[in-house]
Design a protein around this motif. Structure first.
Motif, mmCIF file in Angstrom:
data_model
loop_
_atom_site.group_PDB
_atom_site.id
_atom_site.type_symbol
_atom_site.label_atom_id
_atom_site.label_comp_id
_atom_site.label_asym_id
_atom_site.label_seq_id
_atom_site.Cartn_x
_atom_site.Cartn_y
_atom_site.Cartn_z
ATOM 1 N N ASP A 1 -3.334 -2.072 -8.332
ATOM 2 C CA ASP A 1 -1.920 -2.032 -8.744
ATOM 3 C C ASP A 1 -1.291 -3.413 -8.619
ATOM 4 O O ASP A 1 -0.518 -3.842 -9.488
ATOM 5 N N TYR A 2 -1.599 -4.101 -7.543
ATOM 6 C CA TYR A 2 -1.079 -5.452 -7.360
ATOM 7 C C TYR A 2 -1.673 -6.405 -8.389
ATOM 8 O O TYR A 2 -0.956 -7.201 -9.019
ATOM 9 N N SER B 1 -4.453 -5.457 7.903
ATOM 10 C CA SER B 1 -3.636 -4.506 7.146
ATOM 11 C C SER B 1 -2.864 -3.595 8.092
ATOM 12 O O SER B 1 -3.194 -3.451 9.273
ATOM 13 N N ASP C 1 -10.591 5.835 -10.340
ATOM 14 C CA ASP C 1 -9.743 4.829 -10.977
ATOM 15 C C ASP C 1 -10.505 4.179 -12.129
ATOM 16 O O ASP C 1 -11.370 3.323 -11.930
ATOM 17 N N SER D 1 -8.227 5.216 -1.573
ATOM 18 C CA SER D 1 -6.972 4.894 -2.273
ATOM 19 C C SER D 1 -6.595 3.425 -2.144
ATOM 20 O O SER D 1 -5.881 2.882 -2.996
ATOM 21 N N ASP D 2 -7.084 2.737 -1.101
ATOM 22 C CA ASP D 2 -6.789 1.310 -0.950
ATOM 23 C C ASP D 2 -7.199 0.524 -2.190
ATOM 24 O O ASP D 2 -6.513 -0.431 -2.600
ATOM 25 N N SER E 1 -7.102 1.367 -5.279
ATOM 26 C CA SER E 1 -6.119 1.498 -6.350
ATOM 27 C C SER E 1 -4.852 0.712 -6.044
ATOM 28 O O SER E 1 -4.225 0.164 -6.958
ATOM 29 N N TYR E 2 -4.469 0.643 -4.764
ATOM 30 C CA TYR E 2 -3.296 -0.172 -4.424
ATOM 31 C C TYR E 2 -3.575 -1.653 -4.657
ATOM 32 O O TYR E 2 -2.696 -2.400 -5.125
ATOM 33 N N SER F 1 -6.836 -0.138 5.070
ATOM 34 C CA SER F 1 -5.722 0.369 5.870
ATOM 35 C C SER F 1 -6.210 0.734 7.270
ATOM 36 O O SER F 1 -7.331 1.225 7.437
ATOM 37 N N ASP G 1 1.615 -2.760 4.323
ATOM 38 C CA ASP G 1 0.985 -3.813 3.529
ATOM 39 C C ASP G 1 -0.529 -3.826 3.737
ATOM 40 O O ASP G 1 -1.030 -3.499 4.822
ATOM 41 N N GLY H 1 0.833 -1.188 0.000
ATOM 42 C CA GLY H 1 0.000 0.000 0.000
ATOM 43 C C GLY H 1 0.870 1.241 0.000
ATOM 44 O O GLY H 1 1.982 1.237 -0.521
ATOM 45 N N LEU H 2 0.383 2.287 0.617
ATOM 46 C CA LEU H 2 1.114 3.549 0.624
ATOM 47 C C LEU H 2 2.443 3.423 1.362
ATOM 48 O O LEU H 2 3.506 3.733 0.818
#
Length: 315
Positions: free
Chosen positions: A101-102, A79, A133, A94-95, A97-98, A74, A19, A15-16
């Motif tokens: 991303d994975y 987490s 997103d 934002s979580d 998008s993370y 988060s 994890d 994450g930011l």
């Protein structure tokens, strides 16, 4: 290598600055040499992936042939992030998008076929994430709520300015050494609620779900760290949905209204969203918490969600 039954793998994805814990549900006969549509499943406010988003909806979506990913927000569940019990809309949005991303780095994921299913307050965050997103191609909300709206209403006794003043005073006190204040959003038991005149269906059923074996989970505590809830007072999950929520949308609600307003807020979202392809499904006889884990209501939600995702995440 192909498998013949549902398989669940737990991962810690970046994450930011910490994890994010997630369970990945793989469909029967999963073949790692192929690519699959993926559905990200998000849990309710103050909850965790072991409460409805994974064990009910994630599992069912995998049984329907999708890869499903249920993650802990988060500061919550397994987490990372401190302080715990933080319900911050910026991080919660934002979580998503993370997690994506994975997913787009995994060879079995079709990056052009990613959807989101989210429950209760998680659905509000999912609405905001879907607007931001554009990798999210379709969204389903189940008993969706808007925590910012609730913070300005019942969660602040309909006096958000007084709540913000109290948060400011508590922050000063904690900066000077006072102990942190964590608010449990629910009564300790259904009996306590009734004895104290708390009769709303959502309050009673939430307590029955989260405070008994039915839904209790070690890391799903329905609590807010008081000084961290202020941003919610100014946040609204539906801000600018008339412009930016253009992806296909399925809204699933029960027809029994309650204090957490998923019935009212679901109808509002359906009416306001810019999506040209949008559906509203009202499950008759169902309450907000029936749509968490009760067999008939959740089956009705999935009867709508599975073909919706098959249509909009088709190859």
């Amino acid at each position: 290598m192909a498998v013949s039954t549902i398989d669940v793998t737990t991962v810690a994805l970046p994450g930011l600055a910490w994890d994010i814990a997630a369970d990945i549900y793989f469909p029967a006969d999963f073949d790692a040499s192929k690519t699959y549509p993926v559905i990200v499943s998000a849990h309710p406010t103050g909850s965790c992936r072991a409460q409805t988003s994974g064990n009910v909806y994630g599992k069912a979506l995998a049984e329907a042939g999708f890869v499903a990913v249920a993650f802990d927000a988060s500061f919550q569940g397994d987490s990372g992030g401190e302080p715990r019990f933080t319900e911050d809309p910026g991080f919660r949005v934002s979580d998503f998008s993370y997690v994506i991303d994975y997913l787009v780095t995994q060879p079995y994921v079709d990056a052009d076929r990613i959807g989101v299913l989210a429950i209760c307050g998680g659905a509000g965050y999912a609405v905001a994430a879907t607007m931001i997103d554009r990798r999210i191609k379709a969204l389903t909300t189940v008993a969706g709520s808007n925590v910012g709206r609730l913070m300005r209403e019942g969660f602040s006794n309909y006096d958000p300015m007084a709540m913000l003043e109290a948060v400011a005073a508590q922050r000063t006190a904690e900066a000077r050494g006072a102990a942190g204040m964590v608010n449990d959003l629910l009564p300790p038991s259904v009996e306590f609620a009734k004895e104290n005149g708390l009769t709303d269906i959502d309050v009673l059923e939430a307590t029955e779900y989260y405070k008994t074996e039915r839904g209790a989970a070690q890391n799903g505590r329905t609590s807010f760290f008081f000084t961290r809830q202020a941003p919610l007072a100014l946040w609204d999950a539906y801000d600018r949905v008339e412009t930016f929520l253009t992806q296909p949308l399925l809204v699933v609600i029960g027809d029994k209204p309650g204090a957490f307003a998923s019935n009212r807020l679901g109808m509002e979202l359906y009416g306001r969203a810019a999506s040209k392809d949008k559906q509203l499904v009202v499950v008759e006889g169902a309450s907000h918490y029936d749509l968490y884990d009760q067999s008939e209501p959740t089956a009705k939600a999935l009867e709508a969600a599975v073909p919706f995702f098959r249509t909009h995440l088709a190859a």
